[in-house]
Each structure stands twice: as structure tokens, then as C-alpha cells.
Design a protein around this motif. Structure first.
Motif, PDB file in Angstrom:
ATOM      1  N   ALA A 161     101.769  30.868  24.740  1.00  0.00           N
ATOM      2  CA  ALA A 161     100.197  30.913  25.368  1.00  0.00           C
ATOM      3  C   ALA A 161      99.335  31.861  24.848  1.00  0.00           C
ATOM      4  O   ALA A 161      98.066  31.367  24.641  1.00  0.00           O
ATOM      5  CB  ALA A 161     100.493  31.156  26.849  1.00  0.00           C
ATOM      6  N   ALA A 162      99.958  32.980  24.580  1.00  0.00           N
ATOM      7  CA  ALA A 162      99.068  34.079  23.674  1.00  0.00           C
ATOM      8  C   ALA A 162      98.621  33.502  22.561  1.00  0.00           C
ATOM      9  O   ALA A 162      97.433  33.734  22.030  1.00  0.00           O
ATOM     10  CB  ALA A 162      99.611  35.262  23.750  1.00  0.00           C
ATOM     11  N   LEU A 163      99.350  32.865  21.851  1.00  0.00           N
ATOM     12  CA  LEU A 163      99.053  32.310  20.423  1.00  0.00           C
ATOM     13  C   LEU A 163      98.121  31.252  20.324  1.00  0.00           C
ATOM     14  O   LEU A 163      97.131  31.248  19.621  1.00  0.00           O
ATOM     15  CB  LEU A 163     100.627  31.529  19.610  1.00  0.00           C
ATOM     16  CG  LEU A 163     101.251  32.676  18.975  1.00  0.00           C
ATOM     17  CD1 LEU A 163     102.744  32.152  18.660  1.00  0.00           C
ATOM     18  CD2 LEU A 163     100.766  33.372  17.736  1.00  0.00           C
ATOM     19  N   ALA A 164      98.180  30.621  21.398  1.00  0.00           N
ATOM     20  CA  ALA A 164      97.218  29.496  21.627  1.00  0.00           C
ATOM     21  C   ALA A 164      95.835  29.883  22.106  1.00  0.00           C
ATOM     22  O   ALA A 164      94.806  29.190  21.751  1.00  0.00           O
ATOM     23  CB  ALA A 164      97.657  28.423  22.723  1.00  0.00           C
ATOM     24  N   ARG A 165      95.933  30.898  22.586  1.00  0.00           N
ATOM     25  CA  ARG A 165      94.610  31.545  23.167  1.00  0.00           C
ATOM     26  C   ARG A 165      94.101  32.438  22.063  1.00  0.00           C
ATOM     27  O   ARG A 165      92.696  32.807  21.977  1.00  0.00           O
ATOM     28  CB  ARG A 165      94.654  32.674  24.197  1.00  0.00           C
ATOM     29  CG  ARG A 165      94.998  31.897  25.320  1.00  0.00           C
ATOM     30  CD  ARG A 165      94.941  32.680  26.679  1.00  0.00           C
ATOM     31  NE  ARG A 165      95.607  33.990  26.557  1.00  0.00           N
ATOM     32  CZ  ARG A 165      96.954  34.122  26.904  1.00  0.00           C
ATOM     33  NH1 ARG A 165      97.377  33.007  27.794  1.00  0.00           N
ATOM     34  NH2 ARG A 165      97.573  35.261  26.886  1.00  0.00           N
ATOM     35  N   MET A 166      94.704  32.751  21.042  1.00  0.00           N
ATOM     36  CA  MET A 166      94.188  33.749  19.742  1.00  0.00           C
ATOM     37  C   MET A 166      93.354  33.005  19.125  1.00  0.00           C
ATOM     38  O   MET A 166      93.636  31.907  18.699  1.00  0.00           O
ATOM     39  CB  MET A 166      95.395  34.584  19.121  1.00  0.00           C
ATOM     40  CG  MET A 166      96.366  35.482  20.065  1.00  0.00           C
ATOM     41  SD  MET A 166      97.939  35.931  19.340  1.00  0.00           S
ATOM     42  CE  MET A 166      96.970  36.532  17.790  1.00  0.00           C
ATOM     43  N   PRO A 167      92.547  33.771  18.239  1.00  0.00           N
ATOM     44  CA  PRO A 167      91.834  33.256  17.308  1.00  0.00           C
ATOM     45  C   PRO A 167      92.662  33.302  16.062  1.00  0.00           C
ATOM     46  O   PRO A 167      93.597  34.031  15.867  1.00  0.00           O
ATOM     47  CB  PRO A 167      90.544  34.265  16.892  1.00  0.00           C
ATOM     48  CG  PRO A 167      91.110  35.535  17.463  1.00  0.00           C
ATOM     49  CD  PRO A 167      91.675  35.048  18.628  1.00  0.00           C
ATOM     50  N   LEU A 206      97.064  37.688  10.726  1.00  0.00           N
ATOM     51  CA  LEU A 206      98.100  38.718  10.767  1.00  0.00           C
ATOM     52  C   LEU A 206      98.621  39.044  12.031  1.00  0.00           C
ATOM     53  O   LEU A 206      99.966  39.117  12.372  1.00  0.00           O
ATOM     54  CB  LEU A 206      97.590  40.036  10.017  1.00  0.00           C
ATOM     55  CG  LEU A 206      98.671  40.908   9.909  1.00  0.00           C
ATOM     56  CD1 LEU A 206      99.870  40.826   9.226  1.00  0.00           C
ATOM     57  CD2 LEU A 206      98.039  42.413   9.191  1.00  0.00           C
ATOM     58  N   ARG A 207      97.582  38.849  13.132  1.00  0.00           N
ATOM     59  CA  ARG A 207      98.030  39.159  14.521  1.00  0.00           C
ATOM     60  C   ARG A 207      98.852  37.879  14.847  1.00  0.00           C
ATOM     61  O   ARG A 207      99.966  38.439  15.633  1.00  0.00           O
ATOM     62  CB  ARG A 207      96.931  39.356  15.387  1.00  0.00           C
ATOM     63  CG  ARG A 207      95.977  40.463  15.006  1.00  0.00           C
ATOM     64  CD  ARG A 207      94.985  40.607  16.098  1.00  0.00           C
ATOM     65  NE  ARG A 207      94.148  41.777  15.919  1.00  0.00           N
ATOM     66  CZ  ARG A 207      92.870  41.856  15.603  1.00  0.00           C
ATOM     67  NH1 ARG A 207      92.431  40.287  14.834  1.00  0.00           N
ATOM     68  NH2 ARG A 207      92.125  42.688  15.184  1.00  0.00           N
ATOM     69  N   ALA A 208      98.488  36.827  14.511  1.00  0.00           N
ATOM     70  CA  ALA A 208      99.321  35.451  15.063  1.00  0.00           C
ATOM     71  C   ALA A 208     100.653  35.561  14.405  1.00  0.00           C
ATOM     72  O   ALA A 208     101.859  35.149  14.947  1.00  0.00           O
ATOM     73  CB  ALA A 208      98.478  34.213  14.623  1.00  0.00           C
ATOM     74  N   ASN A 209     100.947  36.003  13.010  1.00  0.00           N
ATOM     75  CA  ASN A 209     102.015  36.214  12.530  1.00  0.00           C
ATOM     76  C   ASN A 209     102.966  37.262  13.178  1.00  0.00           C
ATOM     77  O   ASN A 209     103.769  36.649  13.500  1.00  0.00           O
ATOM     78  CB  ASN A 209     101.968  36.662  11.028  1.00  0.00           C
ATOM     79  CG  ASN A 209     103.061  36.970  10.183  1.00  0.00           C
ATOM     80  OD1 ASN A 209     103.903  37.807  10.462  1.00  0.00           O
ATOM     81  ND2 ASN A 209     103.095  35.952   9.172  1.00  0.00           N
ATOM     82  N   GLU A 210     102.477  38.371  13.745  1.00  0.00           N
ATOM     83  CA  GLU A 210     103.345  39.308  14.483  1.00  0.00           C
ATOM     84  C   GLU A 210     103.799  38.538  15.618  1.00  0.00           C
ATOM     85  O   GLU A 210     105.020  39.014  15.972  1.00  0.00           O
ATOM     86  CB  GLU A 210     102.096  40.534  14.824  1.00  0.00           C
ATOM     87  CG  GLU A 210     102.257  41.523  13.753  1.00  0.00           C
ATOM     88  CD  GLU A 210     103.766  42.240  13.246  1.00  0.00           C
ATOM     89  OE1 GLU A 210     103.882  42.735  14.104  1.00  0.00           O
ATOM     90  OE2 GLU A 210     104.148  41.999  12.246  1.00  0.00           O
ATOM     91  N   VAL A 211     103.011  37.981  16.433  1.00  0.00           N
ATOM     92  CA  VAL A 211     103.292  37.296  17.720  1.00  0.00           C
ATOM     93  C   VAL A 211     104.331  36.149  17.182  1.00  0.00           C
ATOM     94  O   VAL A 211     105.339  35.997  18.023  1.00  0.00           O
ATOM     95  CB  VAL A 211     102.339  36.668  18.356  1.00  0.00           C
ATOM     96  CG1 VAL A 211     102.529  35.911  19.796  1.00  0.00           C
ATOM     97  CG2 VAL A 211     101.330  37.846  18.823  1.00  0.00           C
ATOM     98  N   THR A 212     103.970  35.462  16.287  1.00  0.00           N
ATOM     99  CA  THR A 212     105.160  34.310  15.899  1.00  0.00           C
ATOM    100  C   THR A 212     106.399  34.778  15.462  1.00  0.00           C
ATOM    101  O   THR A 212     107.704  34.201  15.983  1.00  0.00           O
ATOM    102  CB  THR A 212     104.460  33.587  15.102  1.00  0.00           C
ATOM    103  OG1 THR A 212     103.349  33.057  15.342  1.00  0.00           O
ATOM    104  CG2 THR A 212     105.454  32.193  14.537  1.00  0.00           C
ATOM    105  N   HIS A 213     106.419  35.785  15.082  1.00  0.00           N
ATOM    106  CA  HIS A 213     107.738  36.506  14.700  1.00  0.00           C
ATOM    107  C   HIS A 213     108.633  36.930  15.897  1.00  0.00           C
ATOM    108  O   HIS A 213     109.800  36.876  15.890  1.00  0.00           O
ATOM    109  CB  HIS A 213     107.694  37.782  13.649  1.00  0.00           C
ATOM    110  CG  HIS A 213     107.530  37.328  12.166  1.00  0.00           C
ATOM    111  ND1 HIS A 213     108.756  36.571  11.648  1.00  0.00           N
ATOM    112  CD2 HIS A 213     106.625  37.263  11.203  1.00  0.00           C
ATOM    113  CE1 HIS A 213     108.562  36.417  10.396  1.00  0.00           C
ATOM    114  NE2 HIS A 213     107.178  36.520  10.047  1.00  0.00           N
TER     115      HIS A 213
END
Length: 308
Positions: free
Chosen positions: A157-163, A171-178
């Protein structure tokens, strides 16, 4: 596929890399009436996509896509079911895992809004040595339809909300995905169905080498020392190491140094030179070059992003 409205821009399809993600669930979805809302390559051969689909009824099939997919329902899906599991329907916050080897057919009815995380098997199993004390070749992603997991759902859900636009956001999305993949390893790993595992290092030797490397990341680690610890020749160590760790000794050490640097940058305020020394880099320039090549951002920039 019962519907083929090619609604994706040609420039996006042409941007798909030639690697294992090129023959993908993404391409299967692009050949249906589903509308792609967002898409991003995160590096590390990781990708995110958000799709919206609304159809009276359609059938979609996946056939050994060659990569793993984690699917998270943002909305709808209440009448979508897998043909092999009739009567089991989707719903918001439900997850599905589609491993690289799987085959499935789905009946889609009504509206659904969902996010896909596409990743290679090694992203899932590379952590097996460190987190589960298992060899990567022993595990795969489980084939699961409609399960719930509070932490993974929260991260999705956080990934879906993030730019996702721009290197900092990616880079932020990469961190959350990992992080999501790490939780997925713990929750949805399954024994790989194959013949009895042969070759490789004995478990006690694998642990000895892994522990030695972790304890000596700040120092020079030679192939000769590792071979002596394993009581093997250098030639045989390289072969057995690749079997048990999924990569060569030099690649494993380089990956562990980057990961150690990431942890120190996120969790401490140590100066960059101190972190470079702790991770075994020759100097600050060498550290910055290797870190930027691995993550797409300089260490200082990475720290400012992940600690913001």
C-alpha cells in the motif's frame, strides 16, 4: 486471452529490457483490456506496475513467465477467481504470489485495481543464506492465491501511494520493495521441487564461510583464505561456492559490503570515510563509485533519502 486492446505506448513496450523480465506477466497484461496506470523500473531488475481492469468476463493465462510476481489488490477483484480454485475470490488487501515456474488461468469479472511487483528468482532466494541459513537452490516462491499478510500488505500500500518519478523516488521505492521481498521470503518460501541437491558446500562449511565474510568485511578477504577455511583448493572452492551461495565469492563479498554500507548509512551517523573503512573499500572515492553503481545514488544522497 479473450481481449487484445493494445493500450500501452509503443515507447514503453520497446523499453522493456532483453533480460528475464522481458517475457513477463507485464506483457501478458498488456495484451488484455487492462489499463496501465503507472509503471517504473527500479533497477536491480525490479519493476512495479499498477493496473486497472473492468470487464464483463475474460480469461487470462500465465505460462511459466520466468520471473516471480507479487500481486496486491488495491480495490475490487470480488468476482475474479483462479480456474483451479473455483469459488475463491479476490478482495482489497489480498495478495497472490506467482512464481517463475507456475502456470495458471483466471476468470476475470467486473472491476479490479491492483499492483504487481515483478522480480527475478535470485532477488527472492539471495537472502536465503543470510536470513534462513538455507542455500538459494533449495527454495522458491510458493504459488499462493489470495492470502493475507499485514506487513507485506502495508508495504505494498505504501508503494502504491509513493511517487515513482525521478531517481530519489525510485530509490525509496527500491528500498521498500526489497523490504517487502524480505518479508515474502520468510512468509512464502517453499522447497524447490527437484532431484536431491548435489554438490556444493556442506552446511557447516557454508556457515563458516558466511560468518567469516560478515566478520571481515572491513578487511581484505582473499580466495586463498576462504579455500583454507573450506579445506578446498581455490579452483574447487569457486565451483562449490557458486552452487551454495548462488554467485562467485567476489560477487558475494561485493554484495555483502554494499548491504553492510546500506545498513550503516540508515542506522548510524558515522562519517562516510568510517563507513568506507568498515566495509573494506580502498578509499572514499572507491566506496562512492561502487555504491553509486549498485544503487544509482551516492552514499550521502542515499543517506539523506532513506533517513528523511
Amino acid at each position: 486471452m479473450s481481449s487484445r486492446a493494445h493500450n500501452l505506448p509503443a515507447t514503453l513496450l520497446s523499453a522493456l529490457p532483453d533480460g528475464q523480465l522481458s517475457h513477463s506477466v507485464f506483457k501478458t497484461m498488456s495484451e488484455t483490456e487492462a489499463q496501465l496506470e503507472r509503471f517504473v523500473w527500479l533497477g536491480d531488475e525490479l519493476a512495479l506496475a499498477i493496473w486497472r481492469r473492468d470487464t464483463p468476463v475474460a480469461e487470462t493465462s500465465y505460462n511459466q513467465p520466468g520471473h516471480h510476481t507479487l500481486s496486491y489488490y488495491l480495490d475490487g477483484g470480488h468476482r475474479t477467481e483462479r480456474l483451479s480454485l473455483p469459488g475463491l475470490y479476490g478482495a482489497p488487501k489480498r495478495l497472490c504470489t506467482l512464481p517463475d515456474w507456475h502456470e495458471s488461468s483466471w476468470t476475470v469479472r467486473g472491476q479490479m485495481h491492483f499492483m504487481h511487483i515483478y522480480f527475478l528468482p535470485q532477488h527472492f532466494t539471495r537472502r536465503a543464506v543470510v536470513e534462513l541459513d538455507r542455500e538459494p537452490r533449495e527454495l522458491t516462491l510458493a504459488d499462493r492465491t489470495y492470502f493475507e499478510h499485514e506487513r507485506i500488505a502495508h508495504l505494498c500500500a505504501a508503494l502504491a501511494r509513493m511517487p515513482w518519478d525521478g531517481p530519489d523516488a525510485q530509490l525509496r521505492a527500491n528500498e521498500v520493495t526489497h523490504e517487502a521481498l524480505s518479508h515474502l521470503l520468510l512468509a512464502q518460501s517453499a522447497p524447490l521441487q527437484q532431484a536431491r541437491v548435489r554438490g556444493g558446500l556442506a552446511p557447516v562449511v557454508r556457515r563458516r564461510l558466511a560468518d567469516y565474510i560478515e566478520a571481515n568485511l572491513g578487511h581484505s578477504i582473499t580466495l586463498g583464505v576462504l579455500a583454507a577455511l573450506a579445506n578446498l583448493s581455490e579452483f574447487h572452492l569457486v565451483r562449490m561456492f557458486k552452487v551454495s551461495f548462488g554467485m562467485s565469492p567476489s560477487a558475494w563479498i561485493a554484495a555483502r559490503r554494499i548491504e553492510h554500507a546500506r545498513v550503516l548509512l540508515k542506522s548510524t551517523d558515522q562519517p562516510l570515510q568510517q563507513i568506507a573503512d568498515a566495509c573494506g573499500y580502498a578509499d572514499l572515492s572507491h566506496f562512492s563509485h561502487r555504491f553509486r553503481a549498485a544503487l544509482g545514488a551516492a552514499p550521502s544522497r542515499y543517506r539523506s533519502i532513506v533517513t528523511a
